[in-house]
Write a protein that holds these residues in place. Structure first.
Motif, PDB file in Angstrom:
ATOM      1  N   ASP A 177      -5.179 -67.784 -11.751  1.00 22.28           N
ATOM      2  CA  ASP A 177      -5.069 -66.789 -12.830  1.00 22.28           C
ATOM      3  C   ASP A 177      -5.435 -65.388 -12.321  1.00 22.28           C
ATOM      4  O   ASP A 177      -4.762 -64.399 -12.664  1.00 22.28           O
ATOM      5  CB  ASP A 177      -5.990 -67.188 -13.989  1.00 22.28           C
ATOM      6  CG  ASP A 177      -5.504 -68.453 -14.678  1.00 22.28           C
ATOM      7  OD1 ASP A 177      -4.309 -68.786 -14.522  1.00 22.28           O
ATOM      8  OD2 ASP A 177      -6.315 -69.115 -15.355  1.00 22.28           O
ATOM      9  N   GLN A 178      -6.496 -65.302 -11.534  1.00 23.23           N
ATOM     10  CA  GLN A 178      -6.909 -64.005 -11.014  1.00 23.23           C
ATOM     11  C   GLN A 178      -5.847 -63.419 -10.083  1.00 23.23           C
ATOM     12  O   GLN A 178      -5.576 -62.204 -10.106  1.00 23.23           O
ATOM     13  CB  GLN A 178      -8.242 -64.145 -10.259  1.00 23.23           C
ATOM     14  CG  GLN A 178      -9.433 -64.511 -11.148  1.00 23.23           C
ATOM     15  CD  GLN A 178      -9.764 -63.398 -12.135  1.00 23.23           C
ATOM     16  OE1 GLN A 178      -9.551 -62.221 -11.869  1.00 23.23           O
ATOM     17  NE2 GLN A 178     -10.274 -63.793 -13.302  1.00 23.23           N
ATOM     18  N   ASN A 179      -5.243 -64.263  -9.252  1.00 22.36           N
ATOM     19  CA  ASN A 179      -4.175 -63.782  -8.372  1.00 22.36           C
ATOM     20  C   ASN A 179      -2.988 -63.258  -9.164  1.00 22.36           C
ATOM     21  O   ASN A 179      -2.376 -62.238  -8.812  1.00 22.36           O
ATOM     22  CB  ASN A 179      -3.724 -64.912  -7.444  1.00 22.36           C
ATOM     23  CG  ASN A 179      -4.758 -65.233  -6.383  1.00 22.36           C
ATOM     24  OD1 ASN A 179      -5.574 -64.370  -6.027  1.00 22.36           O
ATOM     25  ND2 ASN A 179      -4.740 -66.449  -5.873  1.00 22.36           N
ATOM     26  N   GLN A 180      -2.678 -63.922 -10.262  1.00 19.39           N
ATOM     27  CA  GLN A 180      -1.564 -63.472 -11.104  1.00 19.39           C
ATOM     28  C   GLN A 180      -1.869 -62.117 -11.735  1.00 19.39           C
ATOM     29  O   GLN A 180      -1.005 -61.227 -11.805  1.00 19.39           O
ATOM     30  CB  GLN A 180      -1.282 -64.525 -12.178  1.00 19.39           C
ATOM     31  CG  GLN A 180      -0.050 -64.220 -13.031  1.00 19.39           C
ATOM     32  CD  GLN A 180       0.246 -65.337 -14.010  1.00 19.39           C
ATOM     33  OE1 GLN A 180      -0.415 -66.362 -13.994  1.00 19.39           O
ATOM     34  NE2 GLN A 180       1.242 -65.135 -14.841  1.00 19.39           N
ATOM     35  N   LEU A 181      -3.113 -61.941 -12.215  1.00 18.16           N
ATOM     36  CA  LEU A 181      -3.508 -60.652 -12.806  1.00 18.16           C
ATOM     37  C   LEU A 181      -3.446 -59.531 -11.766  1.00 18.16           C
ATOM     38  O   LEU A 181      -3.017 -58.407 -12.066  1.00 18.16           O
ATOM     39  CB  LEU A 181      -4.917 -60.761 -13.391  1.00 18.16           C
ATOM     40  CG  LEU A 181      -5.065 -61.660 -14.639  1.00 18.16           C
ATOM     41  CD1 LEU A 181      -6.528 -61.792 -15.023  1.00 18.16           C
ATOM     42  CD2 LEU A 181      -4.260 -61.077 -15.804  1.00 18.16           C
ATOM     43  N   LEU A 182      -3.901 -59.824 -10.541  1.00 19.74           N
ATOM     44  CA  LEU A 182      -3.849 -58.809  -9.489  1.00 19.74           C
ATOM     45  C   LEU A 182      -2.410 -58.435  -9.147  1.00 19.74           C
ATOM     46  O   LEU A 182      -2.107 -57.251  -8.915  1.00 19.74           O
ATOM     47  CB  LEU A 182      -4.563 -59.333  -8.235  1.00 19.74           C
ATOM     48  CG  LEU A 182      -6.093 -59.419  -8.313  1.00 19.74           C
ATOM     49  CD1 LEU A 182      -6.648 -60.109  -7.085  1.00 19.74           C
ATOM     50  CD2 LEU A 182      -6.703 -58.028  -8.461  1.00 19.74           C
ATOM     51  N   ASP A 183      -1.525 -59.437  -9.119  1.00 19.21           N
ATOM     52  CA  ASP A 183      -0.120 -59.140  -8.848  1.00 19.21           C
ATOM     53  C   ASP A 183       0.460 -58.218  -9.926  1.00 19.21           C
ATOM     54  O   ASP A 183       1.195 -57.267  -9.628  1.00 19.21           O
ATOM     55  CB  ASP A 183       0.689 -60.432  -8.778  1.00 19.21           C
ATOM     56  CG  ASP A 183       0.337 -61.258  -7.548  1.00 19.21           C
ATOM     57  OD1 ASP A 183      -0.206 -60.669  -6.584  1.00 19.21           O
ATOM     58  OD2 ASP A 183       0.591 -62.483  -7.553  1.00 19.21           O
ATOM     59  N   GLU A 184       0.128 -58.491 -11.192  1.00 20.06           N
ATOM     60  CA  GLU A 184       0.616 -57.656 -12.276  1.00 20.06           C
ATOM     61  C   GLU A 184       0.049 -56.237 -12.180  1.00 20.06           C
ATOM     62  O   GLU A 184       0.748 -55.237 -12.406  1.00 20.06           O
ATOM     63  CB  GLU A 184       0.245 -58.279 -13.630  1.00 20.06           C
ATOM     64  CG  GLU A 184       0.965 -59.607 -13.890  1.00 20.06           C
ATOM     65  CD  GLU A 184       0.494 -60.241 -15.181  1.00 20.06           C
ATOM     66  OE1 GLU A 184      -0.441 -59.684 -15.811  1.00 20.06           O
ATOM     67  OE2 GLU A 184       1.040 -61.296 -15.562  1.00 20.06           O
ATOM     68  N   PHE A 185      -1.248 -56.157 -11.824  1.00 15.82           N
ATOM     69  CA  PHE A 185      -1.883 -54.841 -11.718  1.00 15.82           C
ATOM     70  C   PHE A 185      -1.233 -54.013 -10.614  1.00 15.82           C
ATOM     71  O   PHE A 185      -0.910 -52.834 -10.798  1.00 15.82           O
ATOM     72  CB  PHE A 185      -3.379 -55.029 -11.450  1.00 15.82           C
ATOM     73  CG  PHE A 185      -4.107 -53.730 -11.210  1.00 15.82           C
ATOM     74  CD1 PHE A 185      -4.416 -52.887 -12.273  1.00 15.82           C
ATOM     75  CD2 PHE A 185      -4.478 -53.357  -9.930  1.00 15.82           C
ATOM     76  CE1 PHE A 185      -5.084 -51.688 -12.047  1.00 15.82           C
ATOM     77  CE2 PHE A 185      -5.142 -52.173  -9.706  1.00 15.82           C
ATOM     78  CZ  PHE A 185      -5.453 -51.329 -10.765  1.00 15.82           C
ATOM     79  N   TYR A 186      -1.035 -54.653  -9.440  1.00 16.76           N
ATOM     80  CA  TYR A 186      -0.407 -53.922  -8.332  1.00 16.76           C
ATOM     81  C   TYR A 186       1.027 -53.524  -8.679  1.00 16.76           C
ATOM     82  O   TYR A 186       1.517 -52.450  -8.280  1.00 16.76           O
ATOM     83  CB  TYR A 186      -0.426 -54.768  -7.061  1.00 16.76           C
ATOM     84  CG  TYR A 186      -1.800 -54.928  -6.470  1.00 16.76           C
ATOM     85  CD1 TYR A 186      -2.669 -53.835  -6.369  1.00 16.76           C
ATOM     86  CD2 TYR A 186      -2.250 -56.155  -6.001  1.00 16.76           C
ATOM     87  CE1 TYR A 186      -3.923 -53.977  -5.826  1.00 16.76           C
ATOM     88  CE2 TYR A 186      -3.511 -56.311  -5.456  1.00 16.76           C
ATOM     89  CZ  TYR A 186      -4.355 -55.208  -5.369  1.00 16.76           C
ATOM     90  OH  TYR A 186      -5.610 -55.347  -4.830  1.00 16.76           O
ATOM     91  N   ASP A 188       2.161 -52.758 -11.715  1.00 21.20           N
ATOM     92  CA  ASP A 188       2.065 -51.602 -12.614  1.00 21.20           C
ATOM     93  C   ASP A 188       1.692 -50.334 -11.845  1.00 21.20           C
ATOM     94  O   ASP A 188       2.201 -49.241 -12.133  1.00 21.20           O
ATOM     95  CB  ASP A 188       1.032 -51.879 -13.709  1.00 21.20           C
ATOM     96  CG  ASP A 188       1.494 -52.992 -14.646  1.00 21.20           C
ATOM     97  OD1 ASP A 188       2.723 -53.234 -14.711  1.00 21.20           O
ATOM     98  OD2 ASP A 188       0.634 -53.612 -15.294  1.00 21.20           O
TER      99      ASP A 188
END
Length: 236
Positions: A177-186, A188
């Motif tokens: 889940d954290q990796n997915q959030l980081l991918d979305e953040f990068y 954006d």
């Protein structure tokens, strides 16, 4: 397919029965003093000793087979009770052979009548059998207690492994889940960077076409727009 242990066991039982039969005959010849009686007695004794050697070899083979089965009981699919029964038979058979040898080696045997000797032998055999039964019962109880303790320890180990597996699964899900959030953040951040670059290029083109005063006004307006864009980005 018949169990090899049972085959050898039957042969051993038959050998011991034959030994006891010849031993009784040897006892009855004990009171004879003639050369014929002495010669026959010695012949019977030799026959008994030969049978004892064969029986004890069979008993040793049975003991080795039981030890092999006990070291890997699940492979041979034999219960602990059956193993203890086989040990009991081996122990009793060995005791009977030992007693027969002791009687053959006793030089004073036969001074009393055969009947008295048989009675003393029967009483000694009953006492020895009872001692054997008590010993075997204690051994079985101790082994069963050890097996119960081992089963409890294995159960606790299994539960611990299950809990560790659950914790590992939860950690793995959280990392994903954290990796997915980081991918979305990068992602954006990349889009915002592209927008800022486009705005910067447009500002440069506009500033090239206007004078100083208008440039200040335009810069102020663009700064306001940029602030609004940044606020909107971080608020979403």
């Amino acid at each position: 397919m018949e169990d090899p242990f049972e085959i050898v066991k039957e042969e051993t039982e038959a050998a011991i029965a034959d030994i006891n039969k010849n031993l009784e005959r040897w006892k009855k010849l004990a009171s004879g003093t003639s050369s014929v009686a002495i010669q026959e007695r010695n012949s019977v004794k030799t026959k008994i000793l030969s049978a004892l050697d064969g029986a004890q070899n069979d008993i040793s083979d049975l003991e080795e087979a039981v030890q092999s089965i006990e070291s890997d009981r699940h492979r041979f699919n034999i219960s602990q009770d059956e193993i203890m029964n086989r040990k009991r038979f081996i122990h009793m058979a060995r005791e009977q052979c030992s007693r027969a040898r002791e009687q053959l080696s006793n030089p004073t045997f036969g001074s009393a009548g055969p009947s008295q000797n048989v009675d003393r032998y029967s009483a000694a055999q009953q006492s020895a059998n009872r001692s054997n039964e008590i010993f075997i019962e204690k051994s079985m109880g101790q082994q069963q207690q050890i097996m119960r303790e081992q089963d409890e320890q294995l159960s606790l180990v299994g539960k611990s492994i299950g809990r560790l597996k659950e914790i590992g699964t939860l950690i793995g899900d959280e990392v994903e889940d954290q990796n997915q959030l980081l991918d979305e953040f990068y992602g954006d951040m990349g889009q915002t960077e592209k927008r800022m670059s486009n705005v910067q290029r447009k500002m440069d083109k506009i500033l090239e076409k206007v004078d100083g005063k208008k440039q200040n006004i335009i810069i102020g307006v663009l700064l306001v727009i940029m602030i609004i864009v940044v606020v909107l980005f971080f608020s979403t």
